[in-house]
Design an enzyme around this catalytic site. Structure first.
Site, PDB file in Angstrom:
ATOM      1  N   LYS A  67       0.846  -1.196   0.000  1.00 10.66           N
ATOM      2  CA  LYS A  67       0.000   0.000   0.000  1.00 10.66           C
ATOM      3  C   LYS A  67       0.880   1.244   0.000  1.00 10.66           C
ATOM      4  O   LYS A  67       1.831   1.348   0.790  1.00 10.66           O
ATOM      5  CB  LYS A  67      -0.897  -0.031   1.249  1.00 10.66           C
ATOM      6  CG  LYS A  67      -1.898   1.122   1.344  1.00 10.66           C
ATOM      7  CD  LYS A  67      -2.786   0.924   2.575  1.00 10.66           C
ATOM      8  CE  LYS A  67      -3.810   2.032   2.721  1.00 10.66           C
ATOM      9  NZ  LYS A  67      -4.743   1.783   3.835  1.00 10.66           N
ATOM     10  N   SER A 136      -9.342   1.968   2.787  1.00 11.69           N
ATOM     11  CA  SER A 136      -8.411   2.751   2.001  1.00 11.69           C
ATOM     12  C   SER A 136      -7.371   1.878   1.309  1.00 11.69           C
ATOM     13  O   SER A 136      -6.613   2.346   0.476  1.00 11.69           O
ATOM     14  CB  SER A 136      -7.711   3.765   2.922  1.00 11.69           C
ATOM     15  OG  SER A 136      -7.040   3.068   3.970  1.00 11.69           O
ATOM     16  N   SER A 160     -10.198  -0.421   6.986  1.00  6.60           N
ATOM     17  CA  SER A 160      -9.536  -0.369   5.684  1.00  6.60           C
ATOM     18  C   SER A 160      -8.801  -1.615   5.236  1.00  6.60           C
ATOM     19  O   SER A 160      -8.223  -1.632   4.155  1.00  6.60           O
ATOM     20  CB  SER A 160      -8.579   0.818   5.636  1.00  6.60           C
ATOM     21  OG  SER A 160      -9.309   2.011   5.718  1.00  6.60           O
TER      22      SER A 160
END
Length: 417
Positions: A67, A136, A160
């Site tokens: 990420k 996210s 998330s």
């Protein structure tokens, strides 16, 4: 895109250990899949040009998506924000360095929402591009779901990891708080920000956790009759979609049929109050952690993020302290609750991934567990009438990660039966 298109970490590692797959070939598989598929999915913010492939190490040959909220010294790190275009940190985040030392190949940076908050990014849901992949950690979940990579790293501050895993139909694991290091992560709310993992199925994500950390986390056989499973009857359940409520009761039935001791448990008042306190904690900490960005880069930030940071800066310290007290009381109640049951069953999200890309969905079933620090896993396997995945979340006592992963693997098998 069915399960059969996903890359199983367990299958890849078994093939490698049996001498049937060479790490270089394993990485090429992922590079080719990214080249073929990512133009449509948009899961990657950056793909490594000549990634290093290790010959040895427990994760040798494993293409890992990271990420883009974690620092990487050799790939741009944009935190999902134009304010950080072309940003090149000097060193890796702790988890990235750990992964490299264990032999993983950092194949690329996966798309994150801006500062891992709620402003959506470009990634689409591999099951239906008109629907959100969740946030996210949108890119990490979608890249695994689309069969581009076998493993990815994300973070959870509200929901998330669990929510995008649910929406994309993959296994997502949010470990006990601080099991995985957060150094070199763009923090949003440090007392909540939790590093998590994605893989195709529960067995894969448990194996990933073990190979990455060197801890005993891989799923082991369990005696279901010795495990007390309870559907967590929180007030939020009434607001879940009918399809999700049906999946949850089906999951409970299947768990009982598999021999688990299954019942219901009511939500303690102190835990409901803790869930309500999550927003105050998250806002106040974001006001501090992202305050410097607001001071220097206001024009580059979305209005939604600016509002959240300002809301946090406007939170009185006394309100934050009161919220922390409620969180502490909630954790005490959670310890008591896990004296009565071993595993909680609850939805991973209110339903399947909502249509449209302007929202990343709702964290109401996740944020309490982030705040409690308890380990949680999304078990894929159910879907709604349109074929979109519905996720079942399982939660266990703080520190009981291997028990959770082992039970989740057994439940995943039961759900498929």
């Amino acid at each position: 895109m069915g399960h059969n298109r996903m890359m199983s970490l367990e299958a890849l590692v078994s093939a490698r250990d049996a001498g049937k797959a060479d790490p270089g070939v394993m990485i090429t598989l992922s590079r080719d899949a990214i080249a073929r598929k990512d133009a449509a999915i948009k899961a990657f913010a950056h793909v490594a040009e000549n990634p290093v492939v290790a010959d040895t190490g427990p994760l040798a040959g494993v293409a890992l998506g990271v990420k883009d909220i974690f620092d990487t010294f050799d790939q741009p790190t944009g935190y999902g924000s134009p304010a950080y275009d072309g940003h090149h940190p000097k060193v890796d985040a702790a988890i990235v360095d750990l992964a490299r030392r264990r032999g993983a190949t950092i194949i690329g940076k996966t798309v994150t929402t801006e500062f891992a908050y709620m402003h959506p990014a470009a990634t689409v849901n591999p099951h239906n591009p008109a629907h959100t992949p969740g946030g996210s950690s949108s890119g990490s979940a979608a890249a695994v779901a689309a069969g581009m990579i076998p493993a990815a790293i994300g973070t959870q501050t509200g929901g998330s990891v669990i929510r995008p895993a649910a929406f994309c139909g993959v296994a997502g694991y949010k470990p006990s708080f601080r099991l995985l290091p957060t150094g070199g992560l763009k923090h949003y709310a440090p007392s909540l920000d939790t590093v998590g993992l994605f893989a195709a199925g529960v067995i894969d994500v448990a194996l990933l956790a073990q190979l990455l950390t060197g801890r005993k986390l891989a799923a082991e056989p369990v005696d279901p009759s010795s495990i007390r499973v309870a559907v967590y009857r929180c007030a939020q359940l009434e607001g879940a979609d009918p399809a999700m409520q049906e999946a949850l009761s089906k999951a409970a039935d299947m768990a009982a049929n598999a021999g688990f001791d299954v019942g219901d448990i009511a939500e303690p008042e102190a835990m409901a109050a803790a869930r309500d306190a999550h927003a105050t904690l998250q806002d106040h900490e974001a006001g501090l952690a992202c305050g410097p960005d607001l001071s220097r880069h206001r024009k580059s930030l979305s209005q939604r993020l600016v509002d959240a940071i300002e809301r946090g800066q406007g939170t009185e310290p006394g309100a934050y302290d009161a919220a922390r007290k409620l969180a502490k009381r909630g954790r005490t109640a959670a310890r008591g609750l896990f004296g009565e049951v071993d595993i909680l069953l609850t939805p991973s999200a209110p339903g399947a991934a909502p249509e449209g890309l302007e929202s990343t969905g709702d964290a109401r079933f996740n944020k309490l567990w982030t705040l409690m620090g308890t380990p949680a896993v999304n078990i894929p396997g159910f879907s709604d009438a349109t074929g979109l995945p519905l996720g079942i979340q399982v939660v266990a006592r703080f520190g009981h990660d291997q028990v959770l992963l082992s039970v989740a693997a057994a439940l995943e098998r039961a759900f498929k039966a």
